[in-house]
Design an enzyme around this catalytic site. Structure first.
Site, PDB file in Angstrom:
ATOM      1  N   CYS A 166      59.445 -46.186  38.437  1.00  0.00           N
ATOM      2  CA  CYS A 166      58.783 -44.882  38.529  1.00  0.00           C
ATOM      3  C   CYS A 166      59.607 -43.843  39.279  1.00  0.00           C
ATOM      4  CB  CYS A 166      57.417 -45.046  39.175  1.00  0.00           C
ATOM      5  SG  CYS A 166      56.356 -46.216  38.291  1.00  0.00           S
ATOM      6  N   HIS A 298      54.578 -38.315  45.452  1.00  0.00           N
ATOM      7  CA  HIS A 298      54.521 -39.310  44.389  1.00  0.00           C
ATOM      8  C   HIS A 298      53.062 -39.542  43.992  1.00  0.00           C
ATOM      9  CE1 HIS A 298      56.071 -42.430  41.850  1.00  0.00           C
ATOM     10  NE2 HIS A 298      55.353 -43.370  42.448  1.00  0.00           N
ATOM     11  N   HIS A 335      50.287 -40.714  35.431  1.00  0.00           N
ATOM     12  CA  HIS A 335      51.552 -41.263  35.931  1.00  0.00           C
ATOM     13  C   HIS A 335      52.432 -41.536  34.726  1.00  0.00           C
ATOM     14  CE1 HIS A 335      54.605 -43.205  38.040  1.00  0.00           C
ATOM     15  NE2 HIS A 335      53.917 -44.013  38.840  1.00  0.00           N
TER      16      HIS A 335
END
Length: 786
Positions: A166, A298, A335
């Protein structure tokens, strides 16, 4: 947008590198549609693109996801027949180039490169079925989107595909900025792309990481919501942008990376690694934490990540933390995994340029009174410096620092003199056995003596971890451990250096056996022992485990650029060492062959030999090796890259890319063709089209007296490890322990007797070529104990 009219002569030199980096264009595809405008307007209004998906294998209910509208995507691509990830990435690149005022295709492709981050590549319904079938598996599953846009837009400079889970696209932005700072490119197209993927959806759900509702980062924190999309930023050398009258949106001040070395999946709750990445980004940008006005977080919505990130910001800002706003766009667009960091970077650029902070849409719980979470709708604010953070499986952390043009004007600081990078340790696991002595014996066609190597034993690593590793990771761990042992370095005994030491990992396909095993077990995700198997399928699993085993906590990057990845990782490690950014780096190339991979490789490249393998080298500065009394095995003199090529079986191959890469490598090394004693070619079979193109290029560049050899006919094609296999062979030739060519393509009468002082290594991937010059160490490095 006003033009930045300040002359280049009035500007200070960049900090954290030799050249300043500007951002001059943005492109984005998200659940809100194709384009930056619908994304930004929807984001500021507090809208969310998250919608119910329905159940997935192993699910006990619905999941919320974002999807890009099929019709909008088709309209943006003009109906071009490409798979979904390539289509999204292509649409984002087209918008970003147009926004920057650059022609498409670009006019001087040799100085324009590409850095793309991804987790799954084109691993979705259009690219592969689950369980994997050999007739559907493709060798360019991870590189095809990048290769597609490089060819479409004429990008022939440095090209990399990076997969740090990620944190992938944030890392890709950092790598791309380094290409500009080092003078290898004037423009880099940088970002990431990810399609909604059943594999990832099921995997995260099996780990109980998904929310049964729309995710609410920093508040409810009961899980994530997956999305898809692509985002691209045009990074440009500052003076190049000024000369052409480009609008400078923001300045890319610097980046920082780290590894937790804590757990394969969970973040370190002490926030040690996240804090280190942020501080490195600030140091690279030459500013203190007091200058940061906003944090693009994040913010996945998972309890562990949100708590860790809050702790990192509290440690970074101290008493000031409550006055530094932070928000996450993931509750709006989901995400997007490998694309997430680039999407957040676009939001950060817009926050700086427009003076509005993007919110955490639908913040659904009680706000934390310790930190300022921007809730629900955009907030006008004066913003000059933004820190954008990304965290990932394997403990990968990456932060980038952006600033309004002219907002940060630090005094130029003296850069340390660049020291050459040398290789001081080698390790390998291959068809010949464990140990690089076995690798050399296999290359020479000799039997492996029982006493020729002292393999690293599992108990020398970490026995408990060893039992949970897959074979892919075990090979990497054994190779890296041997290389460190030969270099005389024990990271666990020297925590200070290990805190800064880099790990550069290279692979073409990753842990394919674990990928296939997880694919077969999707229907069993609720069985507890299956939940953890998803973590082993990610490209960060092996390097993350390496970091834990060896105690390495510095910058960590996984290069996923096919056959060129090994030398790409070596090149980036050498740059970090030469610039004094890290004390040393461990470079590992690793791949494995399954029936599906073998079938795909054969159909792509044609018949050939393929082999599992892992090779590792330790890189440090010549001065550090001398101070430690270590003998250098070789000097890495220079590397050249050329992208935008297309090589596959039965397709005509242009020798231009080979010429460009070798020419750039020689220029970086400060050498001429006649100073190269040997050339190691990538082509395993001279009857294949790409091998013939390579040989034509080499014949054009080097005298007839220069022998050209190949290692692959002896060992087999080890994909990303292949370039490092060649490096091991080159070092043996330099030491006089291996005579080349191993299987000659073009050998002179002097092939068996002439001393070898310098070798050029050539590697090819699906979309590019990398060449590296290795030289013999001179008297500047001590000939001490090994």
């Amino acid at each position: 947008m006003d033009k930045d009219t300040e002359s280049a002569d009035d500007r200070p030199r960049g900090v954290g590198g030799d050249r300043r980096v500007a951002v001059t264009g943005l492109g984005l595809v998200s659940g809100f549609g194709v384009g930056v405008k619908p994304f930004w307007e929807s984001l500021l209004a507090g809208r969310t693109a998250l919608k119910p998906l329905g159940s997935v294998p192993g699910s006990v209910g619905e999941l919320y996801v974002t999807r890009v509208d099929d019709r909008a995507l088709a309209a943006a691509t003009g109906g071009e027949a490409v798979e979904r990830t390539s289509a999204m990435l292509g649409a984002a690149v087209a918008e970003a180039l147009a926004d920057s005022g650059l022609a498409a295709p670009v006019e001087d492709g040799a100085r324009q490169g590409l850095g793309i981050g991804t987790c799954q590549g084109m691993f979705h319904a259009e690219g592969a079925e689950l369980p994997l079938r050999a007739d559907r598996h493709v060798v360019d599953m991870y590189t095809r989107p990048a290769d597609h846009v490089a060819r479409r837009f004429g990008l022939r400079g440095p090209q990399a595909v990076i997969s740090t889970a990620c944190a992938s696209s944030t890392t890709a932005l950092a790598w791309s900025a380094a290409q500009i700072r080092d003078g290898r490119a004037e423009v880099m197209v940088a970002g990431g792309a990810e399609s909604l993927c059943l594999f990832a959806l099921a995997g995260f759900h099996g780990l109980r990481a998904t929310s049964p509702n729309r995710c609410a980062p920093y508040t409810v924190s009961d899980g994530m919501s997956i999305g898809e999309g692509a985002a691209v930023l045009i990074l440009e050398e500052w003076e190049h942008a000024v000369r052409r009258g480009a609008t400078v949106l923001v300045e890319f001040l610097g980046s920082g990376m780290s590894a937790d070395a804590y757990h394969p999946v969970a973040p370190d709750p002490t926030a040690r690694g996240a804090l280190a990445a942020a501080r490195r980004a600030l140091a690279a940008g030459g500013v203190g934490a007091e200058r940061v006005d906003y944090v693009s977080g994040h913010g996945t919505g998972t309890a562990g990540n949100d708590a860790m990130e809050k702790e990192a910001m509290i440690l970074l800002f101290g008493d000031r933390v409550g006055s530094v706003p932070i928000s996450s766009v993931k509750s709006a667009v989901g995400h997007t995994l490998g694309a997430a960091g680039a999407i957040e970077a676009v939001a950060s650029v817009l926050a700086l340029h427009e003076g509005v902070l993007p919110p955490t849409a639908g913040a659904g719980g009680v706000l934390d009174d310790r930190i300022d979470i921007v809730p629900d709708v955009g907030r006008p604010a004066r913003v000059e410096v933004v820190l954008s953070n990304s965290y990932a499986f394997g403990g990968n952390n990456a932060s980038i620092l952006l600033a309004s043009p002219g907002a940060v004007r630090p005094r130029p600081r003296p850069r340390p003199a660049r020291d050459r990078a040398v290789i001081t340790g080698v390790g390998a696991v291959g068809p010949g056995g464990v140990g690089h002595a076995a690798l050399l014996a296999a290359l020479a066609g000799d039997p492996v003596p029982a006493s020729s190597t002292e393999p690293v034993r599992p108990e020398e690593v970490l026995t408990a971890l060893w039992r949970r590793m897959d074979d892919f990771t075990r090979r990497a761990v054994l190779a890296a451990s041997e290389a460190l042992r030969e270099a005389g370095i024990d990271p666990r005994a020297d925590d200070g250096a290990a805190e800064e030491a880099a790990l550069m990992f290279a692979t073409a396909g990753g842990p394919m056996r674990s990928v296939e095993e997880f694919g077969r077990s999707l229907s069993e995700l609720l069985v507890p022992e299956r939940r953890s198997s998803f973590a082993r399928t990610t490209m960060t699993s092996a390097p993350g485990t390496l970091g834990i085993c060896l105690g390495l906590r510095g910058p960590t990057i996984t290069f996923l650029s096919g056959g060129t990845a090994g030398l790409q990782a070596l090149d980036h490690a050498c740059g970090a060492v030469a610039r004094g950014e890290v004390p040393y780096a461990v470079v590992v190339g690793c791949d494995e062959i399954t029936d599906a991979v073998l079938d795909a490789q054969t159909r792509w490249w044609g018949p050939g030999r393929w082999a599992d393998g892992a090779v590792a080298v330790v890189v440090e500065s010549a001065a550090r090796a001398r101070a430690r009394g270590r003998r250098a095995l070789a000097v890495v003199e220079g590397t050249g890259q050329a992208g935008g090529a297309d090589f596959r079986a039965g397709q005509a191959a242009d020798p231009t890319a080979f010429v460009a890469a070798a020419t750039r490598a020689l220029a970086a090394a400060g050498r001429g063709p006649r100073e190269i004693d040997w050339v190691l070619a990538a082509g395993a079979r001279p009857d294949r089209v790409e091998a013939r193109a390579e040989l034509r290029a080499l014949a054009r560049m080097f005298p007839d007296s220069t022998p050209v050899g190949r290692t692959r006919p002896r060992l087999g094609e080890t994909m990303a490890a292949g370039g490092l296999v060649d490096a091991v062979a080159a070092m043996a030739a330099i030491r006089g322990g291996l005579r080349l060519p191993v299987d000659d393509v073009r050998a002179s009468s002097a092939a068996g007797s002439a001393p070898v002082r310098r070798v050029l290594i050539d590697t090819v991937g699906c979309g590019g070529v990398i060449a590296t010059v290795l030289g013999a160490p001179d008297g500047g490095v001590a000939d001490g104990p090994r």
